[in-house]
Design a protein around this motif. Sequence first.
Motif, short mmCIF file in Angstrom:
data_model
loop_
_atom_site.label_atom_id
_atom_site.label_comp_id
_atom_site.label_asym_id
_atom_site.label_seq_id
_atom_site.Cartn_x
_atom_site.Cartn_y
_atom_site.Cartn_z
N ILE A 285 -5.01 43.74 47.56
CA ILE A 285 -5.08 44.27 46.20
C ILE A 285 -6.10 43.47 45.39
O ILE A 285 -6.95 44.03 44.71
N LEU A 286 -6.00 42.15 45.48
CA LEU A 286 -6.91 41.29 44.71
C LEU A 286 -8.36 41.50 45.14
O LEU A 286 -9.24 41.71 44.31
N ARG A 287 -8.61 41.41 46.43
CA ARG A 287 -9.99 41.46 46.93
C ARG A 287 -10.59 42.88 46.88
O ARG A 287 -11.70 43.05 46.41
N THR B 99 -12.64 38.14 44.68
CA THR B 99 -12.91 37.67 46.03
C THR B 99 -12.82 36.16 46.20
O THR B 99 -13.09 35.64 47.28
N GLY B 100 -12.43 35.45 45.16
CA GLY B 100 -12.25 34.00 45.29
C GLY B 100 -11.09 33.65 46.21
O GLY B 100 -11.09 32.60 46.85
N THR B 101 -10.10 34.52 46.30
CA THR B 101 -8.98 34.33 47.20
C THR B 101 -9.43 34.74 48.59
O THR B 101 -9.92 35.84 48.79
N CYS C 143 -2.32 28.85 56.80
CA CYS C 143 -3.48 28.02 56.44
C CYS C 143 -3.60 27.73 54.94
O CYS C 143 -4.22 26.76 54.54
N GLY C 144 -3.06 28.59 54.09
CA GLY C 144 -3.11 28.37 52.65
C GLY C 144 -4.37 28.84 51.95
O GLY C 144 -4.48 28.72 50.73
N ALA C 145 -5.35 29.38 52.67
CA ALA C 145 -6.60 29.81 52.04
C ALA C 145 -6.38 30.90 51.00
O ALA C 145 -7.14 31.02 50.04
N CYS C 146 -5.32 31.68 51.15
CA CYS C 146 -5.07 32.82 50.26
C CYS C 146 -4.12 32.49 49.12
O CYS C 146 -3.65 33.40 48.42
N THR C 147 -3.86 31.22 48.88
CA THR C 147 -2.87 30.83 47.87
C THR C 147 -3.29 31.25 46.47
O THR C 147 -4.43 31.05 46.06
N VAL C 148 -2.35 31.86 45.77
CA VAL C 148 -2.50 32.22 44.35
C VAL C 148 -1.22 31.79 43.65
O VAL C 148 -0.26 31.36 44.30
N LEU C 149 -1.20 31.91 42.34
CA LEU C 149 0.02 31.63 41.59
C LEU C 149 0.72 32.93 41.26
O LEU C 149 0.10 33.87 40.79
N LEU C 150 2.01 32.96 41.51
CA LEU C 150 2.86 34.08 41.14
C LEU C 150 3.92 33.49 40.23
O LEU C 150 4.76 32.69 40.68
N ASP C 151 3.84 33.84 38.95
CA ASP C 151 4.72 33.25 37.95
C ASP C 151 4.67 31.72 38.02
O ASP C 151 5.70 31.04 38.02
N ARG C 152 3.45 31.19 38.13
CA ARG C 152 3.15 29.74 38.12
C ARG C 152 3.58 29.00 39.38
O ARG C 152 3.54 27.80 39.43
N ARG C 153 3.97 29.72 40.41
CA ARG C 153 4.33 29.10 41.68
C ARG C 153 3.32 29.50 42.74
O ARG C 153 2.88 30.65 42.78
N VAL D 183 0.20 37.12 38.09
CA VAL D 183 -0.59 36.53 39.16
C VAL D 183 -1.79 35.83 38.53
O VAL D 183 -2.44 36.39 37.64
N VAL D 184 -2.08 34.63 39.02
CA VAL D 184 -3.29 33.92 38.61
C VAL D 184 -4.05 33.57 39.87
O VAL D 184 -3.48 33.01 40.81
N THR D 185 -5.33 33.91 39.88
CA THR D 185 -6.22 33.59 41.00
C THR D 185 -7.16 32.47 40.56
O THR D 185 -7.17 32.07 39.39
N ILE D 186 -7.98 32.02 41.47
CA ILE D 186 -8.95 30.97 41.15
C ILE D 186 -9.86 31.40 39.99
O ILE D 186 -10.22 30.57 39.15
N GLU D 187 -10.17 32.67 39.91
CA GLU D 187 -11.00 33.17 38.81
C GLU D 187 -10.31 33.01 37.46
O GLU D 187 -10.96 32.85 36.44
#
Length: 159
Positions: free
Chosen positions: A25-27, A33-35, A44-54, A71-75
């Motif tokens: 959905i994000l990409r 595309t930062g995720t 691996c954790g490369a796709c980590t984002v925040l969902l309600d700050r977690r 949701v918060v992404t690197i952007e």
Amino acid sequence: MKLEFTVNGKNVSLEVPPDRRLLDILREDLGLTGTKEGCGEGECGACTVLLDRRAVHSCLTVAAQLPGREVVTIEGLSDCGEMSDLQRAFVEETAIQCGYCTTGMVMSARALLYENPNPTEEEIRIALAGNICRCSGYTQIIRAVKRAAAEERGEAERD
């Protein structure tokens, strides 16, 4: 399903299958595309984002889990196009090599600093344990998180 949630402070409304991965959905749907997708299995954790700050793996999070959530992404960490203190600390402490794992590391660190603004080195290591880096080495990454934590507290980092 009609999906309504918040991404980087903006309300989003999409029609998607309930099992569509948040990563896709994000990409693909939102152009964020930062995720990155690494393993696609939550290892691996490369796709980590925040969902309600977690911190969550977006490759394992599906659309049905998202209604009404944030949701918060690197952007979403930058402020008017400027890097956040945490992002800047990663750059200045040379915690970036190839950059593939970096967004996931930064997002896991951000979640930690929301929960604990003054983490110990051990707490940083535990928070980053789900993120794999093969290039830069964890010393610089840990130093970057400690530096950002100190800057956010208004202190200069002292070793």
